[in-house]
Scaffold this motif. Structure first.
Motif, PDB file in Angstrom:
ATOM      1  N   ILE A  59    -148.777  15.351  76.250  1.00  0.00           N
ATOM      2  CA  ILE A  59    -148.018  14.637  75.210  1.00  0.00           C
ATOM      3  C   ILE A  59    -148.999  14.016  74.218  1.00  0.00           C
ATOM      4  CG2 ILE A  59    -146.297  12.884  74.676  1.00  0.00           C
ATOM      5  CD1 ILE A  59    -145.166  13.177  77.466  1.00  0.00           C
ATOM      6  N   LYS A  60    -149.045  14.607  73.028  1.00  0.00           N
ATOM      7  CA  LYS A  60    -149.830  14.047  71.914  1.00  0.00           C
ATOM      8  C   LYS A  60    -148.802  13.328  71.052  1.00  0.00           C
ATOM      9  CE  LYS A  60    -150.941  16.732  68.451  1.00  0.00           C
ATOM     10  NZ  LYS A  60    -151.490  17.869  67.695  1.00  0.00           N
ATOM     11  N   GLY A  61    -148.874  12.013  71.026  1.00  0.00           N
ATOM     12  CA  GLY A  61    -147.770  11.347  70.343  1.00  0.00           C
ATOM     13  C   GLY A  61    -148.145  10.043  69.683  1.00  0.00           C
ATOM     14  N   ILE A  77    -141.552  17.470  58.880  1.00  0.00           N
ATOM     15  CA  ILE A  77    -142.130  16.634  57.826  1.00  0.00           C
ATOM     16  C   ILE A  77    -142.477  17.466  56.587  1.00  0.00           C
ATOM     17  CG2 ILE A  77    -144.091  15.115  57.255  1.00  0.00           C
ATOM     18  CD1 ILE A  77    -144.043  14.205  60.189  1.00  0.00           C
ATOM     19  N   TYR A  78    -143.086  18.643  56.787  1.00  0.00           N
ATOM     20  CA  TYR A  78    -143.470  19.472  55.632  1.00  0.00           C
ATOM     21  C   TYR A  78    -142.342  20.341  55.137  1.00  0.00           C
ATOM     22  CZ  TYR A  78    -148.076  17.715  55.854  1.00  0.00           C
ATOM     23  OH  TYR A  78    -149.129  16.860  55.817  1.00  0.00           O
ATOM     24  N   HIS A  79    -141.462  20.763  56.046  1.00  0.00           N
ATOM     25  CA  HIS A  79    -140.351  21.591  55.565  1.00  0.00           C
ATOM     26  C   HIS A  79    -139.385  20.777  54.709  1.00  0.00           C
ATOM     27  CE1 HIS A  79    -141.953  24.580  58.449  1.00  0.00           C
ATOM     28  NE2 HIS A  79    -141.538  25.401  57.511  1.00  0.00           N
ATOM     29  N   ALA A 118    -153.150   8.421  58.243  1.00  0.00           N
ATOM     30  CA  ALA A 118    -154.390   7.864  57.677  1.00  0.00           C
ATOM     31  C   ALA A 118    -154.322   7.865  56.149  1.00  0.00           C
ATOM     32  CB  ALA A 118    -155.590   8.677  58.150  1.00  0.00           C
ATOM     33  N   GLU A 119    -153.673   8.865  55.592  1.00  0.00           N
ATOM     34  CA  GLU A 119    -153.536   9.057  54.135  1.00  0.00           C
ATOM     35  C   GLU A 119    -154.916   8.965  53.481  1.00  0.00           C
ATOM     36  OE1 GLU A 119    -150.930  10.029  54.847  1.00  0.00           O
ATOM     37  OE2 GLU A 119    -149.630   8.616  55.826  1.00  0.00           O
ATOM     38  N   ILE A 120    -155.084   7.967  52.572  1.00  0.00           N
ATOM     39  CA  ILE A 120    -156.409   7.715  51.983  1.00  0.00           C
ATOM     40  C   ILE A 120    -156.693   6.242  52.259  1.00  0.00           C
ATOM     41  CG2 ILE A 120    -157.578   7.369  49.748  1.00  0.00           C
ATOM     42  CD1 ILE A 120    -157.651  10.285  50.372  1.00  0.00           C
TER      43      ILE A 120
HETATM   44  O1  V47 Z   1    -148.796  11.217  58.627  1.00  0.00           O
HETATM   45  C1  V47 Z   1    -146.240  13.324  55.019  1.00  0.00           C
HETATM   46  C2  V47 Z   1    -148.560  13.576  56.013  1.00  0.00           C
HETATM   47  C3  V47 Z   1    -148.652  13.562  58.290  1.00  0.00           C
HETATM   48  C4  V47 Z   1    -146.439  14.558  53.262  1.00  0.00           C
HETATM   49  O2  V47 Z   1    -153.023  15.439  64.935  1.00  0.00           O
HETATM   50  C5  V47 Z   1    -147.642  14.589  53.981  1.00  0.00           C
HETATM   51  O3  V47 Z   1    -152.985  17.519  65.530  1.00  0.00           O
HETATM   52  C6  V47 Z   1    -148.530  16.019  52.434  1.00  0.00           C
HETATM   53  O4  V47 Z   1    -150.453  14.120  60.848  1.00  0.00           O
HETATM   54  N1  V47 Z   1    -147.395  16.014  51.686  1.00  0.00           N
HETATM   55  C7  V47 Z   1    -148.018  14.172  59.533  1.00  0.00           C
HETATM   56  N2  V47 Z   1    -148.680  15.322  53.567  1.00  0.00           N
HETATM   57  C8  V47 Z   1    -148.705  15.461  59.970  1.00  0.00           C
HETATM   58  C9  V47 Z   1    -149.917  15.193  60.826  1.00  0.00           C
HETATM   59  C10 V47 Z   1    -150.447  16.273  61.712  1.00  0.00           C
HETATM   60  C11 V47 Z   1    -150.078  17.584  61.496  1.00  0.00           C
HETATM   61  C12 V47 Z   1    -150.593  18.563  62.335  1.00  0.00           C
HETATM   62  C13 V47 Z   1    -151.411  18.260  63.381  1.00  0.00           C
HETATM   63  C14 V47 Z   1    -151.767  16.935  63.599  1.00  0.00           C
HETATM   64  C15 V47 Z   1    -152.648  16.599  64.748  1.00  0.00           C
HETATM   65  C16 V47 Z   1    -151.299  15.923  62.749  1.00  0.00           C
HETATM   66  O5  V47 Z   1    -148.295  14.332  57.189  1.00  0.00           O
HETATM   67  C17 V47 Z   1    -148.223  12.205  57.880  1.00  0.00           C
HETATM   68  C18 V47 Z   1    -148.694  12.146  56.445  1.00  0.00           C
HETATM   69  O6  V47 Z   1    -150.046  11.825  56.388  1.00  0.00           O
HETATM   70  N3  V47 Z   1    -147.485  13.808  55.048  1.00  0.00           N
HETATM   71  N4  V47 Z   1    -145.580  13.764  53.927  1.00  0.00           N
HETATM   72  C19 V47 Z   1    -146.346  15.307  52.056  1.00  0.00           C
HETATM   73  N5  V47 Z   1    -145.245  15.280  51.280  1.00  0.00           N
END
Ligand code: V47
Length: 373
Positions: free
Chosen positions: A147-149, A328-330, A186-188
């Motif tokens: 569980i990666k959560g 989230i991306y879809h 983390a964003e920026i």
């Molecule tokens: O925290 C949200 C980002 C993240 C958008 O750890 C966006 O293995 C771009 O963290 N455009 C979630 N980015 C995804 C993520 C992740 C994905 C795959 C693997 C792992 C891992 C982690 O996506 C959010 C945010 O930073 N995010 N909306 C967007 N519109």
């Protein structure tokens, strides 16, 4: 007539950086900015590829995983997010109960699946037991699943909301079944950017503090950078170097996932999304700057299968996994499929001339597929 030198060698601007890379020396902030603004994509890619091949040869990692987003109700109002809904009852807002979440797990998990990736909104109305019960139930149903959560943003939110320290939150989640943390949120790190695009969630020190605590407790985690909104090249480099500094301290990060901004369905829709050149440069520069993080992961869901495949020559050695049911991306306009099968992942890695290696979340090798190069 063009000479070999003019076609294959770096410009005077990149030459000192190339020399450092070949000598295995650490790159500086200024080197990072030079790379981040250079148009010599192929030179930067070749350097990143050199580092990638020194570390991993042709190995390219993937796993068999799926995502669970138990709720998208979220108090935070990040401008780039298309997934969250502020309150229950709003269109498309949802919160699964335990039974529904377990049904989803049963639907998506095969006997070969090794990882579940859980990320949720910051829901104001749930008890902490909602999360621990969820973990306990998943572990009971599928004990073999890693569980990666919970992003650092969620861990910080839990600590504030339920009056606990980061360590107490993480201990409780680990006792219930949590195995590692994903890298999201983390964003920026730059305060200027956070104030504008995600003003009401944890700041950079908090994000790094959660990961520091997790690493000190022996939990591994991932890290991310969200690029292509309003950040400057300097702010991108600053972000990567802050990750590098924490990694020097703890060694707990496994992989960096650069996340390319998607502009559909959110309040930053007026901004264009990064181009393919920018995506590839970001992967390559990340590989070059982060000399202490083992893996760079291209999340195919986000940059598309074709760019993800190309990135395997620009510093990337990991392509995430089968994924399944990503939201989230879809919801932000990604046009990639909802899942890739294992044979599809193997094919796209092989066609890039690399060796597919199935891993678990902690990079233990499960299967390696030999190819004739
Ligand atoms: O925290 C949200 C980002 C993240 C958008 O750890 C966006 O293995 C771009 O963290 N455009 C979630 N980015 C995804 C993520 C992740 C994905 C795959 C693997 C792992 C891992 C982690 O996506 C959010 C945010 O930073 N995010 N909306 C967007 N519109």
């Amino acid at each position: 007539m063009a000479t070999l030198e003019s076609v294959f060698l770096p410009s005077p601007e990149l030459r000192p950086i190339a020399e450092k890379v070949l000598a295995g020396e650490r790159l500086s902030f200024d080197d990072g900015v030079t790379l981040m603004t250079s148009h010599e994509l192929l030179t930067i890619g070749k350097l990143a590829n050199h580092v990638r091949e020194q570390r991993h040869g042709d190995k390219t990692y993937f796993n068999q995983n799926f995502h669970l987003n138990a709720t998208n109700v979220c108090e935070a109002s990040c401008l780039f997010c298309s997934f969250a809904r502020l309150e229950e009852g709003m269109p498309q807002a949802y919160t699964m109960n335990l039974k529904q979440a377990l049904q989803k797990v049963e639907e998506l998990c095969t006997p070969q699946t090794t990882e579940i990736h859980i990320v949720n909104g910051l829901h104001p109305g749930l008890d902490f037991a909602y999360y621990t019960d969820l973990l306990t139930a998943i572990k009971q149903a599928r004990p073999q699943l890693h569980i990666k959560g919970f992003t650092a943003v969620e861990i910080h939110y839990f600590a504030e909301k339920y009056a606990m320290t980061y360590q107490q939150v993480l201990e409780a989640l680990r006792s219930a079944g949590l195995d590692s943390l994903p890298g999201g949120g983390a964003e920026i790190f730059a305060e200027r950017v956070r104030r504008k695009i995600c003003h009401d969630k944890v700041d950079a020190d908090g994000w790094l503090g959660v990961h520091r605590t997790a690493h000190q407790m022996g939990l591994r985690s991932n890290c991310t950078i969200l690029y292509g909104t309003i950040e400057t090249p300097e702010e991108r480099v600053d972000h990567l170097l802050r990750l590098r500094a924490l990694q020097d301290e703890t060694g707990g990060f496994q992989t960096l996932i650069p996340l390319s901004f998607h502009n559909d369905g959110n309040r930053m829709a007026k901004l264009p999304s990064p181009t393919g050149v920018e995506d590839l440069r970001m992967y390559a520069v990340s590989r070059l700057l982060l000399d202490n993080i083992a893996h760079i992961k291209a999340y195919w869901i986000m940059i598309g299968i074709k760019t993800a495949q190309t990135s395997l020559h620009f510093g990337v050695d990991d392509i995430d996994g089968t994924v399944k049911d990503e939201k989230i991306y879809h919801m932000a306009g990604a046009e990639t499929p909802m899942a890739l099968s294992r044979p599809e992942l193997v094919r796209l890695i092989r066609e890039a001339g690399r060796v597919p290696v199935e891993r678990d979340t902690l990079y233990n090798i499960l299967a390696e597929e030999a190819i004739a190069k």
